[in-house]
Design a protein around this motif. Structure first.
Motif, short mmCIF file in Angstrom:
data_model
loop_
_atom_site.label_atom_id
_atom_site.label_comp_id
_atom_site.label_asym_id
_atom_site.label_seq_id
_atom_site.Cartn_x
_atom_site.Cartn_y
_atom_site.Cartn_z
N LYS A 241 16.78 24.44 31.51
CA LYS A 241 15.52 24.07 30.85
C LYS A 241 15.30 24.93 29.60
CE LYS A 241 13.12 22.59 35.07
NZ LYS A 241 12.00 22.88 36.00
N ILE A 242 15.61 26.22 29.68
CA ILE A 242 15.40 27.12 28.55
C ILE A 242 16.28 26.72 27.37
CG2 ILE A 242 15.67 29.51 27.76
CD1 ILE A 242 14.88 30.39 30.58
N THR A 243 17.49 26.26 27.65
CA THR A 243 18.39 25.84 26.57
C THR A 243 18.00 24.52 25.95
OG1 THR A 243 19.89 24.79 28.16
CG2 THR A 243 20.31 27.10 27.60
N GLY A 244 16.97 23.87 26.48
CA GLY A 244 16.50 22.62 25.90
C GLY A 244 17.14 21.38 26.47
N ALA A 245 17.80 21.48 27.61
CA ALA A 245 18.44 20.31 28.22
C ALA A 245 17.38 19.31 28.67
CB ALA A 245 19.29 20.74 29.42
N SER A 246 17.66 18.03 28.49
CA SER A 246 16.74 16.97 28.88
C SER A 246 16.70 16.84 30.40
CB SER A 246 17.17 15.65 28.27
OG SER A 246 18.43 15.25 28.78
N PRO A 247 15.63 16.28 30.95
CA PRO A 247 15.58 16.09 32.42
C PRO A 247 16.77 15.29 32.94
CG PRO A 247 13.41 15.76 31.47
CD PRO A 247 14.36 15.91 30.31
N TRP A 248 17.18 14.25 32.18
CA TRP A 248 18.32 13.44 32.64
C TRP A 248 19.59 14.29 32.71
CZ3 TRP A 248 20.51 9.99 35.30
CH2 TRP A 248 21.77 9.48 34.97
N ARG A 249 19.80 15.17 31.71
CA ARG A 249 20.98 16.02 31.73
C ARG A 249 20.92 17.02 32.88
NH1 ARG A 249 25.22 17.55 28.71
NH2 ARG A 249 25.91 19.72 28.88
N ILE A 250 19.75 17.56 33.15
CA ILE A 250 19.61 18.50 34.27
C ILE A 250 19.91 17.81 35.59
CG2 ILE A 250 17.94 19.90 35.55
CD1 ILE A 250 16.58 20.52 32.89
N ILE A 251 19.39 16.60 35.74
CA ILE A 251 19.65 15.86 36.98
C ILE A 251 21.13 15.54 37.11
CG2 ILE A 251 19.26 13.66 38.14
CD1 ILE A 251 16.40 13.73 37.06
N ARG A 252 21.74 15.10 36.01
CA ARG A 252 23.13 14.65 36.06
C ARG A 252 24.11 15.82 36.19
NH1 ARG A 252 26.53 13.38 31.75
NH2 ARG A 252 24.76 13.68 30.35
N LYS A 253 23.83 16.93 35.49
CA LYS A 253 24.79 18.03 35.45
C LYS A 253 24.49 19.13 36.47
CE LYS A 253 27.36 16.69 31.94
NZ LYS A 253 28.83 16.45 32.08
N GLU A 254 23.24 19.32 36.83
CA GLU A 254 22.88 20.45 37.69
C GLU A 254 22.50 20.04 39.11
OE1 GLU A 254 23.47 23.23 36.41
OE2 GLU A 254 23.52 22.76 34.29
N LEU A 255 21.75 18.95 39.25
CA LEU A 255 21.24 18.58 40.57
C LEU A 255 22.20 17.68 41.34
CD1 LEU A 255 17.47 17.96 39.74
CD2 LEU A 255 18.55 20.03 40.64
N LEU A 256 22.70 16.63 40.70
CA LEU A 256 23.57 15.69 41.42
C LEU A 256 24.80 16.36 42.03
CD1 LEU A 256 23.51 12.36 39.34
CD2 LEU A 256 22.76 12.71 41.70
#
Length: 344
Positions: A241-256
């Protein structure tokens, strides 16, 4: 100074860095150390589980046989619809039951023939497996996709969205699944076919998928919601989030990637449940009906003749017990491979 080989040996004996850890080093070409991914470690642990490997082979054999049903029919020289008892009067006795022992099992009919009609039981079972497994796989895929979307959405967004989706899940979980399946099947079928008209098989298949999917995704969604509620507070998500990643990118790259394990494990548990649910609906007469082959329809027909021809009921029953048992044991093995600390 310790050598690289000694360091690797020490790490292999350290809790959390051995076969149950996230990463382990092994010797590659030239003697250099090569790291193994979590997927490779999971596969290594799974291959050591003899029960899991045997069950995986059995389950794969069921799917291969079901997928190759037309090829098997051509090689076998029989189909599930021909009334062989009418073509050859010697196959059935005067009461309509197989004249041969054990349900008429013979080199021409491997699993015998059906009482009264004389259809080949082996081909009825193969095509019945094809129908039941096809429906169950479609329901499982839809259920998994829906559970992932709703569970991650509720857990990551939170607030009013989480509250609303959680209440929807609670409401749908209040329905008794089996009774709801039976009650809603005629309702869903009536949406596609006017009352009094004959219902095509594809409509019944679509209705079975819709009814089971509509009440099958809530458990996975609730599980993933809890996982994501915990994951969204972790450091790597905050860093994204601090690096400015979009919610979709966080979900796709970090959560999934971090919810793959519960999704796979739950998927292996859900599919045999859907197989038995679909067979139960067909057995009750609200699923697939004659003359289309189906696992549940075989049970329904076998229940009428089991006193005089128990083999006709025994064969599909043994096949389903073996499939469901092996798939459940496979689910346990997959869970243990992903999480060694939960070993049986």
């Amino acid at each position: 100074m310790t050598s690289p080989s000694q360091t690797a040996a020490d790490r292999s004996d350290t809790p959390g860095l051995g076969s149950g850890g996230l990463k382990k080093e092994k010797k590659g070409k030239g003697g250099e150390l090569v790291g193994r991914s979590p997927g490779q470690l999971m596969w290594t642990r799974f291959k050591r589980d003899r029960t899991g490997m045997i069950c995986a082979i059995v389950v794969l054999a069921f799917f291969v046989i079901a997928a190759l049903a037309p090829v098997i029919s051509a090689l076998y020289g029989k189909d599930p619809y021909t009334l062989y008892g009418s073509d050859d009067p010697n196959l059935l006795d005067e009461f309509g039951y197989p004249a041969g022992p054990n349900g008429g099992i013979s080199p021409e009919h491997w699993f015998g023939i059906e009482p009264q009609l004389g259809r080949d039981v082996f081909m009825r079972l193969v095509y019945g497996m094809r129908m039941s497994l096809g429906i169950s796989v479609a329901v499982t895929l839809l259920t998994v996709v829906t559970g992932i979307i709703i569970g991650i959405t509720a857990g990551y967004i939170g607030g009013k969205t989480d509250y609303f989706l959680s209440r929807v899940i609670d409401f749908l979980l209040a329905f008794p699944s089996q009774l709801t399946f039976v009650a809603f099947m005629p309702v869903v079928v009536a949406l596609f076919v006017p009352p009094g008209d004959e219902t095509p098989t594809y409509v019944r298949v679509c209705a079975l998928i819709i009814v089971q999917w509509s009440l099958g995704w809530m458990g996975l969604a609730r599980l993933l919601r809890g996982q994501v509620l915990s994951l969204r507070e972790r450091e790597f998500v905050e860093a994204a989030k601090i690096t400015g990643a979009s919610p979709w990118r966080i979900i796709r790259k970090e959560l999934l990637p971090n919810v793959v394990t519960p999704v796979l494990v739950q998927g292996t548990y859900m599919l045999p449940l859907f197989v038995t649910a679909e067979a139960g609906l067909s057995f009750l007469g609200v699923g697939i009906v004659e003359p289309t082959p189906d696992w549940g329809a075989l049970f329904q027909a076998g229940a009428r003749f089991y006193e005089n021809d128990p083999t006709f009921l025994l064969i599909p029953a043994v096949a389903m017990v073996v499939f469901v048992l092996c798939f459940n044991l496979l689910g346990d093995s997959v869970r243990d491979a992903f999480d060694p600390k939960s070993g049986r």
